[in-house]
Design a protein around this motif. Structure first.
Motif, mmCIF file in Angstrom:
data_model
loop_
_atom_site.group_PDB
_atom_site.id
_atom_site.type_symbol
_atom_site.label_atom_id
_atom_site.label_comp_id
_atom_site.label_asym_id
_atom_site.label_seq_id
_atom_site.Cartn_x
_atom_site.Cartn_y
_atom_site.Cartn_z
ATOM 1 N N ARG B 103 -21.386 12.125 -27.596
ATOM 2 C CA ARG B 103 -20.294 12.968 -27.107
ATOM 3 C C ARG B 103 -19.456 12.248 -26.068
ATOM 4 O O ARG B 103 -18.233 12.306 -26.083
ATOM 5 C CB ARG B 103 -20.873 14.238 -26.481
ATOM 6 N N LEU B 104 -20.152 11.552 -25.180
ATOM 7 C CA LEU B 104 -19.453 10.835 -24.108
ATOM 8 C C LEU B 104 -18.512 9.793 -24.704
ATOM 9 O O LEU B 104 -17.377 9.623 -24.245
ATOM 10 C CB LEU B 104 -20.499 10.177 -23.202
ATOM 11 N N GLU B 105 -18.975 9.130 -25.725
ATOM 12 C CA GLU B 105 -18.129 8.114 -26.359
ATOM 13 C C GLU B 105 -16.938 8.779 -27.027
ATOM 14 O O GLU B 105 -15.836 8.228 -27.042
ATOM 15 C CB GLU B 105 -18.950 7.280 -27.351
ATOM 16 N N ARG B 106 -17.176 9.981 -27.564
ATOM 17 C CA ARG B 106 -16.065 10.652 -28.220
ATOM 18 C C ARG B 106 -15.026 11.116 -27.192
ATOM 19 O O ARG B 106 -13.838 10.951 -27.390
ATOM 20 C CB ARG B 106 -16.599 11.855 -29.015
ATOM 21 N N TYR B 107 -15.488 11.644 -26.058
ATOM 22 C CA TYR B 107 -14.533 12.188 -25.082
ATOM 23 C C TYR B 107 -13.830 11.094 -24.283
ATOM 24 O O TYR B 107 -12.723 11.303 -23.801
ATOM 25 C CB TYR B 107 -15.237 13.150 -24.117
ATOM 26 N N VAL B 133 -20.850 4.199 -17.086
ATOM 27 C CA VAL B 133 -20.746 3.941 -18.524
ATOM 28 C C VAL B 133 -19.308 3.875 -19.013
ATOM 29 O O VAL B 133 -19.037 3.313 -20.063
ATOM 30 C CB VAL B 133 -21.533 4.990 -19.326
ATOM 31 N N ALA B 134 -18.381 4.445 -18.266
ATOM 32 C CA ALA B 134 -16.980 4.361 -18.682
ATOM 33 C C ALA B 134 -16.133 4.317 -17.425
ATOM 34 O O ALA B 134 -16.347 5.112 -16.509
ATOM 35 C CB ALA B 134 -16.593 5.563 -19.537
ATOM 36 N N GLU B 135 -15.241 3.358 -17.365
ATOM 37 C CA GLU B 135 -14.480 3.190 -16.144
ATOM 38 C C GLU B 135 -13.004 3.457 -16.372
ATOM 39 O O GLU B 135 -12.505 3.396 -17.475
ATOM 40 C CB GLU B 135 -14.676 1.766 -15.617
ATOM 41 N N TRP B 139 -6.312 10.707 -17.247
ATOM 42 C CA TRP B 139 -6.382 12.129 -16.936
ATOM 43 C C TRP B 139 -6.942 12.932 -18.086
ATOM 44 O O TRP B 139 -7.723 13.847 -17.909
ATOM 45 C CB TRP B 139 -5.007 12.655 -16.529
ATOM 46 N N GLN B 140 -6.532 12.585 -19.288
ATOM 47 C CA GLN B 140 -6.992 13.348 -20.449
ATOM 48 C C GLN B 140 -8.504 13.232 -20.611
ATOM 49 O O GLN B 140 -9.185 14.209 -20.924
ATOM 50 C CB GLN B 140 -6.299 12.844 -21.707
ATOM 51 N N GLN B 141 -9.001 12.023 -20.378
ATOM 52 C CA GLN B 141 -10.448 11.824 -20.510
ATOM 53 C C GLN B 141 -11.192 12.581 -19.426
ATOM 54 O O GLN B 141 -12.219 13.207 -19.676
ATOM 55 C CB GLN B 141 -10.776 10.331 -20.418
ATOM 56 N N HIS B 148 -16.094 19.725 -20.916
ATOM 57 C CA HIS B 148 -17.317 19.724 -21.711
ATOM 58 C C HIS B 148 -18.559 19.409 -20.885
ATOM 59 O O HIS B 148 -19.560 18.960 -21.417
ATOM 60 C CB HIS B 148 -17.191 18.727 -22.860
ATOM 61 N N GLN B 149 -18.459 19.659 -19.587
ATOM 62 C CA GLN B 149 -19.539 19.323 -18.665
ATOM 63 C C GLN B 149 -20.905 19.826 -19.137
ATOM 64 O O GLN B 149 -21.898 19.118 -19.032
ATOM 65 C CB GLN B 149 -19.225 19.945 -17.317
#
Lengths: 368, 628
Positions: B103-107, B133-135, B139-141, B148-149
């Motif tokens: 999910r994280l990769e998708r968002y 994991v993602a830097e 804003w959209q991300q 989706h917290q």
């Protein structure tokens, strides 16, 4: 009770009574530590409840003292049947926490029949074993009935699953059989059978129980999984050092590194904050209970009283040995409370009632 | 009482006594054993357990210092740090880790999250310590993660200062970029830790020690779930020092604009001190995308791009200098005495040498010409003769004196020294002797000769400065935290050659006429208020055997076979303050492709730094206001 009142007060076992209260006090202090967080410094509801249990326990203990222990012979079997019924009720509609069904919801109180099972098994065993054994002691055929009496509650308790209580039931039964006059050759046969059965029993263990055994042999095999309990508990106890970190200063419990800190691992909470000195004081108090229990057994008026004293003392001893043995990494992790100290109403009240019966036996040795 | 079991004696349990005693003994023995165990844990192993307990609860959190800023020569910011949102994941808090990762990769569009976690675990990540994991989430991300917290247990957002390049691709190769330290870096550099940012390229890399600062730290007490409870101890960080560069933002922007859409390189130097005023290598890249964890796909795109956007063509691109090399021949000939301004050769359109004809780009020939016209009209035959008379080794000697075939010494990695052939070089390289005919190719900047744009800019600068070659520098000074100069970089003279001023004037005159005179090849570099001096060049692309042309006419050859277009220049002619080189790959003729770039940049330069009025203009002004 006529004419007995004066004697009753005269011969009341103040020593045991005070030792029991001291243990309950240590329990209260430990529950405060275990539930303390720096975030909210008020008393946790857990502590209030434990205070209430202690009060109820004292009442139960005094009632037990007032009751002539010999009447218990008549109630041994009915009580046993009642407890079996409760254990079955637990199986059917018990309240589950942490993957096992152990409690019956009584509204304000969650009753844990396993705690009563220990008393029931002691009573029913002593009731059966009060007869003098034949010359040479109990043979295998005499043990069929005791083993059936053990087997029913043990199976129900193991089904919950509650390996700890099952183990205690077995240990107190064996203790009573031994003390009441087991044939020595039979003892050897039993010992050998147990050794042969040990590998077989592996087969009947649940995966998490096997995991605990593996973790016990090598805690580092899975330090975050099942080995975690043992490692964190040892760290807490060891970090306490000779004199402890001080009341409410233990970090292992306060920061929740210790699992089951107010119940099964309460010893680690206490040992971290009060060190070796505190732990030895605690052990001394238990040694006092044992010594007093053994003395009462030896001086009891009758065989029933003597064996009952042995059985009740054995409950305390085995729970202490298994619980502290587990907390210090000497034994695999099995869930068992530290008698009179761990949080929990059923355990505390049952154990204080047991101590009351012990005092009752002692008080009544002069009654004839 | 009869219903009770009545014992026979007053001590009813003689049979039980020994067994009770035995049992009691066992019980006390067990308690004794427990006491021994407690002594072992609480006394003998007390210290280890205290350490373990502290390690449980205390996390050392490093707080990397904010990186120093980068300014242009006028203290306008080029690089700063701005808050960015990073996604962190505590793997232990996620009951279904692979689903959370998916999910994280998708968002976020991030990739290789599982790899990052296993890398962190390999590095010895304590339990419940979050992994970034993602830097630099947009804003959209960020909104997607917030929304989706609940589906993302263990995921949190963290605000961290991130490197920001204010002008995107501007001077990308010079500024360089930062990235997360690699495992290799960690082995070599003790004071770096996992997740730290480190300069990877360009100025960011070379000035890493100044820019980085000293990380601070916090000792944080955590609970078993990894929740941070309080700060036990705090060591403040020391921010990095700032860098003030020599480049001029406005000039750099003009150069970027002039180079827009073209592949090639441009560099402008101050001939009086070696300051790099602007440096462009195209195609470029956006340094922002490297900020911590460049995406694999973006990285692959950059490294496999046939145009090599990561290469700094100014110092790494090597090209035959073509006719710009004729300036080198001229200096060499003048210095060696084999050439003087009056030396004349006849150009009939080619030269017979060693049994074959070497063409001049102008087939009809230039007739008999002297040095000035030979430079202005870029006569190949004239310089075949100059070269033949010098011989390759003397050309090589003066090439080196002018900074060719050697590294300039600029503080950037991977500088290519280029190639200046000599007989010794050929012997060593090919185990062959030098053929005199090969000298003719060298004389017109072809054959084995290969130079970088920076080197050719230095040739222009050295002529401009009358023989002094400075080390190119792009950092003026390091600015300490107190705003004072912590370290400055005074000009460094790499070499100084004595050129006869009259001879030098002839070269300058000729170069001025290349831009301004009749028959010159670079009229497009002409400025109205400043005399620009220059020399065009055309570097033959391998595979194209068409004669090398020198004119301002557009080449009609398909792009990939078009020659590289060179132009080197300096201005003003008297007391020059700027020198530059430009190469446009497959641009065709230097005069048509590269001269306009230099024109635009020089024009901007003299807008920003107005030259002293030309004598003629001054006179006109006087005439216009006689009453004053």
């Amino acid at each position: 009770m006529a004419g007995g009142d004066r004697r009753f007060i005269l011969h009341f076992d103040w020593t045991l009574f005070i030792v029991v209260l001291a243990l309950a006090g240590i329990g209260l202090v430990s529950v405060i530590s275990a539930s303390y967080t720096s975030a909210h410094r008020t008393l946790d509801p857990l502590v209030i409840r434990q205070l209430i249990w202690i009060g109820a326990g004292i009442v139960a203990m005094l009632i037990a003292v007032l009751v002539d222990y010999r009447t218990l012979q008549a109630y041994a079997y009915p009580f046993y049947v009642l407890v079996i019924g409760l254990l079955i009720a637990v199986m059917i509609s018990g309240h589950a926490t942490g993957g096992s069904r152990r409690w019956i919801n009584l509204g304000a109180f969650h009753l844990e029949p396993s705690e009563l099972a220990k008393l029931a098994v002691v009573l029913v065993m002593v009731r059966y074993l009060r007869e003098e054994p034949p010359k040479g002691g109990w043979g295998l055929r005499h043990l069929i009935i005791p083993f059936i009496l053990l087997g029913i509650p043990a199976a129900l308790v193991l089904k919950q699953p509650d390996l700890g209580t099952g183990l205690i039931l077995v240990l107190i039964t064996l203790t009573l059989i031994f003390v009441s006059g087991l044939n020595l050759r039979t003892m050897l046969v039993l010992a050998m059978a147990a050794m042969l059965a040990a590998p077989l029993s592996w087969h009947y263990l649940k995966p998490y129980q096997r995991q605990r055994l593996v973790s016990f042999i090598n805690p580092q095999a899975d330090p975050l999984g099942s080995g975690y309990h043992i490692i964190q508990s040892e760290i807490a106890i060891g970090a306490g050092g000779p004199f402890g970190k001080g009341f409410l200063k233990g970090t292992q419990a306060r920061l929740n590194f210790l699992p089951e800190q107010s119940t099964d691992f309460i010893f680690a909470v206490f040992a971290e904050e009060f060190g070796l000195a505190g732990a030895l004081l605690l052990l001394t108090l238990y040694a006092g209970v044992i010594a007093r229990g053994a003395w009462i057994a030896r001086h009891a008026r009758d065989r029933f009283g003597a064996l009952l004293a042995v059985g009740l003392t054995a409950i305390v001893f085995w729970q202490v040995a298994v619980n502290i043995g587990m907390a210090t990494g000497m034994l695999p992790v099995v869930g068992i409370t530290l008698p009179l100290v761990s949080y929990g109403g059923s355990s505390l009240i049952a154990m204080m009632a047991a101590m009351g019966i012990l005092i009752s036996i002692n008080t009544r040795r002069y009654l004839f | 009482m009869a219903k009770f079991h009545i014992p026979k004696s007053n001590r009813p349990v003689p049979l039980l006594e020994p067994r009770i005693a035995a049992l009691t003994a066992v019980m006390f023995a067990v308690l004794g054993l427990v006491s021994v165990r407690l002594y072992y844990l609480q006394v003998l192993h007390h210290k280890e357990n205290v350490e373990l307990a502290d390690r449980n609860r205390i996390r050392i959190q490093r707080l990397p210092a904010p990186r120093g800023l980068v300014f242009d020569r006028n203290h306008r910011p080029l690089v700063d740090t701005k808050p960015s949102f990073d996604a962190q994941l505590v793997p232990e808090d996620s009951d279904n880790l692979s689903l959370t990762i998916e999910r994280l990769e998708r968002y976020t569009g991030a990739d290789q999250i599982a790899g990052k976690i296993s890398d962190a675990d390999e590095e010895g990540r304590p339990p419940y310590e979050p992994v970034t994991v993602a830097e630099r989430l947009g804003w959209q991300q960020v909104v997607a993660l917030e929304a989706h917290q609940l589906e993302l247990p263990g995921v949190s957002l963290q605000i961290t200062p991130a490197r920001h390049y204010l002008y995107g691709q501007l001077a990308a190769h010079l500024l360089g970029y930062v990235g997360e330290v690699t495992k290799n870096d960690l082995i070599q550099k003790a004071d770096y830790h996992m997740g730290d940012e480190i300069g990877k390229f360009g100025l960011e890399r070379v000035w890493e020690s100044s820019l980085r600062g000293d990380a601070g730290g916090q000792e944080i007490e955590v609970d078993a779930v990894g929740r941070r409870l309080r700060v036990l101890k705090e060591i403040p960080d020391k921010p990095g020092e700032s860098i003030v560069m020599t480049i001029d933002l406005n000039l750099q922007q003009a150069a970027e604009q002039a180079m827009a859409g073209k592949n090639g390189a441009f560099v402008a130097l101050d001939p009086r001190n070696g300051d790099v005023l602007a440096m462009v290598s195209h195609p470029a890249f956006d340094p922002d995308i490297f900020g911590g964890g460049v995406k694999a796909s973006a990285w692959r795109e950059l490294t496999t791009d046939p145009n090599h956007p990561l290469q700094n063509r100014v110092i790494q691109g090597i090209y035959p200098p073509g006719s710009t090399f004729k300036i080198v021949d001229t200096i060499a000939g003048l210095q060696e005495g084999t050439l003087n301004p009056e030396t004349a050769y006849n150009c009939p359109g080619g030269l017979w040498f060693g049994g074959r004809e070497y063409h001049c780009w102008r087939h009809q020939g230039h007739g008999t010409i002297e040095l000035h016209d030979a430079i202005v009209r870029s006569c190949d035959v004239y310089f075949y003769n100059v070269g033949a008379k010098l011989g390759v080794d003397r050309i090589a000697k003066w090439s080196n004196q002018l900074g060719l075939g050697i590294k300039s010494g600029i503080d950037l990695d991977h500088e290519n020294p280029g190639t200046i052939p000599s007989s010794a070089w050929k012997q060593k390289r090919f185990h062959e002797r030098w053929y005199p005919a090969e000298t003719l190719s060298v004389a017109i900047g072809q054959g084995y000769v290969a130079t970088t744009p920076l080197q050719m800019a230095q040739v222009a600068a050295q002529v401009a400065s009358g023989g002094i070659r400075y080390r190119p520098q792009f950092v003026k000074y390091v600015e300490g935290l107190d705003g004072n100069i912590a370290k400055s970089y005074p000009p460094v003279i790499e070499n100084r050659i004595k050129i006869d001023p009259d001879a030098l004037e002839v070269v300058k005159d000729a170069m001025a006429d290349v831009v301004n005179g009749a028959g010159g090849t670079a009229h497009k570099a002409h400025l109205d208020n400043v005399v620009v001096c220059g020399k065009t060049g055309t570097a033959q692309v391998v595979g194209n055997n068409a004669p090398v042309g020198e004119s301002e006419e557009e080449d009609k050859t398909p792009d990939q076979f078009k020659d590289h277009a060179w132009f080197i220049a300096f201005a003003p002619k008297d007391h020059p303050t700027i020198a530059a080189a430009c190469i446009i790959e497959h641009g065709g003729h230097g005069g048509s492709a590269s001269a306009p770039v230099i024109h635009d940049v020089f024009q901007r330069y003299f807008q920003l730094n107005p030259p002293p009025p030309k004598p003629e203009i001054a006179r006109v002004l006087e005439d216009a206001s006689p009453s004053q």
